[in-house]
Design a protein around this motif. Structure first.
Motif, short mmCIF file in Angstrom:
data_model
loop_
_atom_site.label_atom_id
_atom_site.label_comp_id
_atom_site.label_asym_id
_atom_site.label_seq_id
_atom_site.Cartn_x
_atom_site.Cartn_y
_atom_site.Cartn_z
N LEU A 13 10.25 -0.48 -35.51
CA LEU A 13 9.85 -0.50 -36.91
C LEU A 13 11.07 -0.45 -37.81
O LEU A 13 12.10 0.17 -37.46
CB LEU A 13 8.95 0.69 -37.20
CG LEU A 13 7.59 0.70 -36.48
CD1 LEU A 13 6.90 2.05 -36.71
CD2 LEU A 13 6.71 -0.43 -36.97
N PRO A 14 11.00 -1.06 -38.99
CA PRO A 14 12.10 -0.93 -39.95
C PRO A 14 12.29 0.53 -40.33
O PRO A 14 11.36 1.34 -40.24
CB PRO A 14 11.61 -1.75 -41.16
CG PRO A 14 10.56 -2.66 -40.62
CD PRO A 14 9.93 -1.92 -39.48
N ARG A 227 1.53 1.10 -48.38
CA ARG A 227 2.52 0.61 -49.36
C ARG A 227 2.84 1.67 -50.41
O ARG A 227 3.87 1.59 -51.08
CB ARG A 227 1.99 -0.66 -50.03
CG ARG A 227 2.18 -1.90 -49.14
CD ARG A 227 1.62 -3.13 -49.78
NE ARG A 227 2.02 -4.33 -49.05
CZ ARG A 227 1.35 -5.46 -49.04
NH1 ARG A 227 0.20 -5.57 -49.71
NH2 ARG A 227 1.79 -6.50 -48.35
N ARG A 230 5.38 3.94 -47.97
CA ARG A 230 6.39 3.26 -47.16
C ARG A 230 7.00 2.15 -48.01
O ARG A 230 6.40 1.70 -48.98
CB ARG A 230 5.80 2.62 -45.90
CG ARG A 230 4.96 3.51 -45.02
CD ARG A 230 5.81 4.41 -44.13
NE ARG A 230 4.97 4.94 -43.06
CZ ARG A 230 4.20 6.02 -43.17
NH1 ARG A 230 4.13 6.67 -44.32
NH2 ARG A 230 3.49 6.46 -42.13
N SER A 231 8.15 1.64 -47.58
CA SER A 231 8.65 0.40 -48.16
C SER A 231 7.70 -0.73 -47.75
O SER A 231 6.96 -0.61 -46.77
CB SER A 231 10.06 0.10 -47.64
OG SER A 231 10.02 -0.15 -46.25
N ASP A 232 7.70 -1.85 -48.49
CA ASP A 232 6.79 -2.95 -48.18
C ASP A 232 7.02 -3.47 -46.76
O ASP A 232 6.06 -3.74 -46.02
CB ASP A 232 6.98 -4.09 -49.18
CG ASP A 232 6.34 -3.78 -50.53
OD1 ASP A 232 5.55 -2.81 -50.61
OD2 ASP A 232 6.64 -4.48 -51.51
N GLU A 233 8.28 -3.60 -46.37
CA GLU A 233 8.60 -4.12 -45.03
C GLU A 233 8.08 -3.19 -43.95
O GLU A 233 7.47 -3.62 -42.97
CB GLU A 233 10.12 -4.28 -44.90
CG GLU A 233 10.55 -4.89 -43.58
CD GLU A 233 12.07 -4.95 -43.45
OE1 GLU A 233 12.55 -5.66 -42.56
OE2 GLU A 233 12.76 -4.25 -44.23
N ARG A 234 8.29 -1.89 -44.15
CA ARG A 234 7.83 -0.91 -43.16
C ARG A 234 6.30 -0.85 -43.12
O ARG A 234 5.69 -0.75 -42.05
CB ARG A 234 8.40 0.47 -43.50
CG ARG A 234 7.89 1.63 -42.64
CD ARG A 234 8.25 1.47 -41.15
NE ARG A 234 7.79 2.61 -40.39
CZ ARG A 234 8.58 3.59 -39.94
NH1 ARG A 234 9.88 3.54 -40.17
NH2 ARG A 234 8.08 4.59 -39.25
N GLU A 236 4.10 -3.23 -43.75
CA GLU A 236 3.55 -4.39 -43.06
C GLU A 236 3.77 -4.31 -41.56
O GLU A 236 2.88 -4.66 -40.76
CB GLU A 236 4.15 -5.67 -43.64
CG GLU A 236 3.68 -5.94 -45.07
CD GLU A 236 4.44 -7.07 -45.73
OE1 GLU A 236 5.26 -7.72 -45.05
OE2 GLU A 236 4.20 -7.30 -46.94
N ALA A 237 4.96 -3.83 -41.15
CA ALA A 237 5.23 -3.68 -39.71
C ALA A 237 4.34 -2.60 -39.09
O ALA A 237 3.84 -2.74 -37.97
CB ALA A 237 6.71 -3.35 -39.50
N GLU A 238 4.13 -1.53 -39.84
CA GLU A 238 3.36 -0.41 -39.30
C GLU A 238 1.88 -0.75 -39.18
O GLU A 238 1.23 -0.36 -38.22
CB GLU A 238 3.56 0.82 -40.19
CG GLU A 238 3.26 2.13 -39.48
CD GLU A 238 3.84 3.34 -40.19
OE1 GLU A 238 3.09 4.32 -40.34
OE2 GLU A 238 5.02 3.31 -40.59
N GLU A 240 0.67 -3.64 -38.56
CA GLU A 240 0.55 -4.51 -37.38
C GLU A 240 0.57 -3.67 -36.11
O GLU A 240 -0.16 -3.95 -35.16
CB GLU A 240 1.69 -5.54 -37.37
CG GLU A 240 1.57 -6.60 -38.44
CD GLU A 240 0.25 -7.36 -38.37
OE1 GLU A 240 -0.17 -7.72 -37.24
OE2 GLU A 240 -0.36 -7.59 -39.43
#
Length: 486
Positions: A13-14, A227, A230-234, A236-238, A240
């Protein structure tokens, strides 16, 4: 038997990063942990309220135990009901219901005219305390990134000991200013209404657990919540990662709750481990000190008013120990922390028993030595055991039975707590400090063996990784350091 294949490996994860989402996460955790504050105050306030209540209501040793333990038996039921309700209604709605129950229970106790009514009020408070002890840690664990899950989830236990310290301070202040006047215990109990109101108002603005939303197929809502924290990138990864884990669980099991639990031997094993861990924590006698600390200190040689003030010392060290525990939660393995904790508390039990024999009644050093050892015991408990136990319980159960597994474990914890609370005055009267604490020491040795052989390691893993490890049995294959051997 169905051949269970592990899901695809989790993609890294990021990083969680910094920014407004971290502050938002901290705020949500603070609001939720008002449930822990209420837990602590309601369980700790009886410590100072019991003697004036006993005098006003004419309680015996046994009915004194009934008043104390009625909250604890209620908490056992609340833990089970809270878990089931939280799985169905969601974590947030359940906590709102608990806040109302705290408030109603407080009013019943404050205005109770008789022994019977105070017991009913204490049972209501117990239902709320038990529900909070199950649902709040689960809610925090499901909000937290795995990198800081231990320290974030541990804040609830820190708030519990802050609540207990607040109760000791309020008791000492009111007890020494008001004296033994009529109704002093009612004022002590009434203070609990304030955090109950704060919890209700705060939870109105708190979102639902993203993992609970995802478990119900509400993935878009879960992503919206992530969101926020978390950051947006994290985020979306989480989401998933959570969806992948839920898909894996759907392949393994078609039902949630009891049917899922009974159908998988590894889930039964993890629930038994959770229940054993909860019972072991209570049989250290920590809550006997928190409920009957004044009684223990009087037994050791303090006067009643001095014992009320001296009783603040264990409350202070509990908060200090809680802060240290949170700082170390991401640095030391859970198993290591538990083994250190049970070793130190068991040592303190035997030392208290030895001191009570070596320093007979009338020896001026006796009360101070026992006070020092009680403080050392509470400090060891809070630094290495209490927070670690609650964090482990919030981590080790798969999503489909998380609140149920937590509820069963905490039910067993509260039942052990309740019977100890019910019979502690009788045990101390029969065996004195010596027999009581030697008994705790023997139980501590058995608990150490249990931790060493059965409790798995969960630090450094996402909840989804823990979930897959429990469901397949892989998490139980550990070496003596707590790491998986494959």
């Amino acid at each position: 038997m169905v051949d269970i294949k592990p899901a695809a490996p989790t993609v890294a994860l990021p990083p969680i990063g910094t920014g407004p989402h971290r502050r938002r996460l901290g705020l949500l955790a603070l609001v939720a942990t008002f449930g822990g504050l209420l837990f602590g105050y309601d369980t700790g306030v009886i410590n100072g309220a019991l003697l004036p209540m006993k005098q006003e209501l004419g309680l015996t040793n046994f009915t004194e135990g009934v008043v104390t333990s009625s909250l604890l038996f209620g908490a056992a039921i609340g833990a089970m009901l809270g878990g089931r309700i939280a799985d169905g209604w969601g974590r947030r709605k359940t906590i709102l219901v608990l806040a109302v129950t705290f408030f109603v229970g407080t009013l019943a106790c404050v205005f109770a005219p008789t022994f019977g009514v105070i017991v009913v009020g204490r049972v209501l408070l117990g239902l709320a305390v038990g529900g909070a002890s199950t649902v709040v840690p689960v809610f925090l664990a499901e909000l937290a990134p795995y990198e800081i899950r231990g320290s974030l989830s541990g804040r609830n236990e820190l708030m519990i000991v802050i609540g207990q310290l607040a109760a000791f301070l309020v008791n000492a202040l009111i007890g020494n200013l008001w004296g033994e006047g009529h109704g002093v215990w009612r004022v002590m109990l009434a203070v609990c209404a304030l955090p109950a109101i704060a919890l209700f108002v705060g939870m109105l603005r708190v979102p639902e657990s993203p993992r609970w939303l995802a478990s119900k197929g509400r993935n878009a809502e879960a992503l919206d919540v992530l969101r926020q924290i978390r950051s947006d990138e994290r985020a979306e990864a989480e989401i998933e990662d959570i969806k992948r884990s839920n898909e894996f669980e759907a392949q393994v099991q078609q039902e949630s709750g009891w049917r899922t639990l009974i159908g998988n031997k590894w889930l039964i094993r993890i629930v038994l481990i959770g229940a054993g861990l909860g019972v072991a924590q209570q049989l250290t006698g920590i809550n006997s000190i928190m409920y009957y600390g004044q009684t223990v200190l009087i037994e050791s040689g303090f006067q009643a008013s001095a014992a009320l003030i001296a009783n603040i010392a264990p409350g202070v060290i509990a908060v200090i120990g809680g802060v240290i525990a949170i700082m170390n939660m991401e640095r030391i393995n859970r198993r290591t922390t538990l083994i250190i904790g049970f070793s130190l508390t068991t040592l303190c039990h035997f030392l208290i028993g030895i001191a009570s024999v070596a320093l007979p009644d009338g020896n001026p050093a006796r009360p101070w030595v026992i006070l020092f050892l009680v403080v050392a015991f509470v400090g060891s408990m809070q630094t290495f055991l209490n927070i670690a136990v609650w964090v482990v319980l919030s981590e080790i159960f798969p999503t489909q039975i998380r609140a149920l597994g937590m509820g069963i474990s905490v039910f067993c914890l509260w039942i052990a707590n309740a019977f100890l609370g019910l019979y502690f005055p009788t045990i101390v009267a029969a065996t004195g400090i010596t027999g009581t604490f030697f008994g705790f020491g023997i139980v501590g040795l058995l608990a150490l063996l249990f931790i060493w052989k059965f409790v798995p390691e969960s630090r450094g893993r996402t909840l989804e990784e823990v979930e897959e490890g429990v469901t397949t049995g892989n998490i139980f294959t550990v070496d003596k350091t707590g790491r998986r051997t494959h």
